[in-house]
Design a protein around this motif. Sequence first.
Motif, mmCIF file in Angstrom:
data_model
loop_
_atom_site.group_PDB
_atom_site.id
_atom_site.type_symbol
_atom_site.label_atom_id
_atom_site.label_comp_id
_atom_site.label_asym_id
_atom_site.label_seq_id
_atom_site.Cartn_x
_atom_site.Cartn_y
_atom_site.Cartn_z
ATOM 1 N N ALA A 136 -5.623 1.589 17.334
ATOM 2 C CA ALA A 136 -4.230 1.357 16.933
ATOM 3 C C ALA A 136 -4.082 1.333 15.414
ATOM 4 O O ALA A 136 -3.122 1.898 14.871
ATOM 5 C CB ALA A 136 -3.707 0.053 17.535
ATOM 6 N N ARG A 137 -5.014 0.709 14.714
ATOM 7 C CA ARG A 137 -4.936 0.661 13.248
ATOM 8 C C ARG A 137 -5.081 2.066 12.655
ATOM 9 O O ARG A 137 -4.356 2.436 11.736
ATOM 10 C CB ARG A 137 -5.993 -0.272 12.675
ATOM 11 N N GLU A 138 -5.994 2.850 13.191
ATOM 12 C CA GLU A 138 -6.188 4.213 12.696
ATOM 13 C C GLU A 138 -4.929 5.051 12.924
ATOM 14 O O GLU A 138 -4.550 5.856 12.079
ATOM 15 C CB GLU A 138 -7.397 4.862 13.366
ATOM 16 N N GLN A 139 -4.280 4.859 14.071
ATOM 17 C CA GLN A 139 -3.036 5.575 14.349
ATOM 18 C C GLN A 139 -1.943 5.133 13.380
ATOM 19 O O GLN A 139 -1.179 5.961 12.897
ATOM 20 C CB GLN A 139 -2.588 5.335 15.793
ATOM 21 N N ALA A 140 -1.870 3.842 13.088
ATOM 22 C CA ALA A 140 -0.879 3.347 12.135
ATOM 23 C C ALA A 140 -1.125 3.933 10.744
ATOM 24 O O ALA A 140 -0.178 4.297 10.038
ATOM 25 C CB ALA A 140 -0.920 1.812 12.085
ATOM 26 N N LEU A 141 -2.397 4.043 10.347
ATOM 27 C CA LEU A 141 -2.724 4.658 9.058
ATOM 28 C C LEU A 141 -2.289 6.121 9.026
ATOM 29 O O LEU A 141 -1.758 6.602 8.017
ATOM 30 C CB LEU A 141 -4.224 4.548 8.777
ATOM 31 N N ALA A 142 -2.485 6.821 10.134
ATOM 32 C CA ALA A 142 -2.072 8.226 10.207
ATOM 33 C C ALA A 142 -0.551 8.354 10.103
ATOM 34 O O ALA A 142 -0.035 9.242 9.416
ATOM 35 C CB ALA A 142 -2.568 8.858 11.506
ATOM 36 N N TRP A 143 0.191 7.452 10.772
ATOM 37 C CA TRP A 143 1.658 7.467 10.693
ATOM 38 C C TRP A 143 2.120 7.230 9.263
ATOM 39 O O TRP A 143 3.036 7.892 8.784
ATOM 40 C CB TRP A 143 2.268 6.421 11.605
ATOM 41 N N LEU A 144 1.511 6.253 8.598
ATOM 42 C CA LEU A 144 1.912 5.967 7.229
ATOM 43 C C LEU A 144 1.599 7.139 6.309
ATOM 44 O O LEU A 144 2.368 7.437 5.389
ATOM 45 C CB LEU A 144 1.240 4.691 6.718
ATOM 46 N N ASP A 145 0.485 7.806 6.541
ATOM 47 C CA ASP A 145 0.150 8.984 5.741
ATOM 48 C C ASP A 145 1.196 10.075 5.928
ATOM 49 O O ASP A 145 1.648 10.694 4.952
ATOM 50 C CB ASP A 145 -1.241 9.490 6.120
ATOM 51 N N ILE A 146 1.611 10.315 7.162
ATOM 52 C CA ILE A 146 2.643 11.319 7.441
ATOM 53 C C ILE A 146 3.965 10.923 6.785
ATOM 54 O O ILE A 146 4.628 11.752 6.139
ATOM 55 C CB ILE A 146 2.818 11.511 8.960
ATOM 56 N N ASP A 147 4.358 9.650 6.929
ATOM 57 C CA ASP A 147 5.604 9.178 6.323
ATOM 58 C C ASP A 147 5.574 9.313 4.804
ATOM 59 O O ASP A 147 6.554 9.726 4.187
ATOM 60 C CB ASP A 147 5.877 7.721 6.706
ATOM 61 N N ALA A 148 4.442 8.957 4.187
ATOM 62 C CA ALA A 148 4.324 9.043 2.724
ATOM 63 C C ALA A 148 4.394 10.493 2.264
ATOM 64 O O ALA A 148 5.062 10.805 1.272
ATOM 65 C CB ALA A 148 3.023 8.394 2.272
ATOM 66 N N THR A 149 3.734 11.377 2.980
ATOM 67 C CA THR A 149 3.757 12.799 2.630
ATOM 68 C C THR A 149 5.166 13.364 2.767
ATOM 69 O O THR A 149 5.638 14.100 1.892
ATOM 70 C CB THR A 149 2.780 13.585 3.526
ATOM 71 N N ASN A 150 5.868 13.006 3.835
ATOM 72 C CA ASN A 150 7.244 13.483 4.037
ATOM 73 C C ASN A 150 8.193 12.891 3.000
ATOM 74 O O ASN A 150 9.104 13.579 2.541
ATOM 75 C CB ASN A 150 7.735 13.141 5.438
#
Length: 102
Positions: free
Chosen positions: A45-59
């Motif tokens: 779950a933490r790794e998925q949250a990190l991936a979501w934040l990376d996508i949000d930051a990039t967008n």
Amino acid sequence: MKSLLFAIPFIAACNTISGDNKSIDPENSQGIYSLTTLYGGSVGAREQALAWLDIDATNLCGSPYKLIEEESIPNLNRLGEVISSRLMWKIKCEGAGELPPP
């Protein structure tokens, strides 16, 4: 009622809450953004949250970004047990792809 209590951490792990709160750095007028997401206690779950934040930051930036600060805050139930956690990032956009102020 018990099944509802078990569903809440799962829903929290699947739910992303993003914010694009911008504060201005007076030294160079570059924007600093805060992004937040919730994640549960399941495996990965933490790794998925990190991936979501990376996508949000990039967008949000439209260009590379720099992670300034990362903080994980546990959400506790009334017994003091961690039921989910809130992962918060502060980022700074790099490059000319930054969004113009509204």
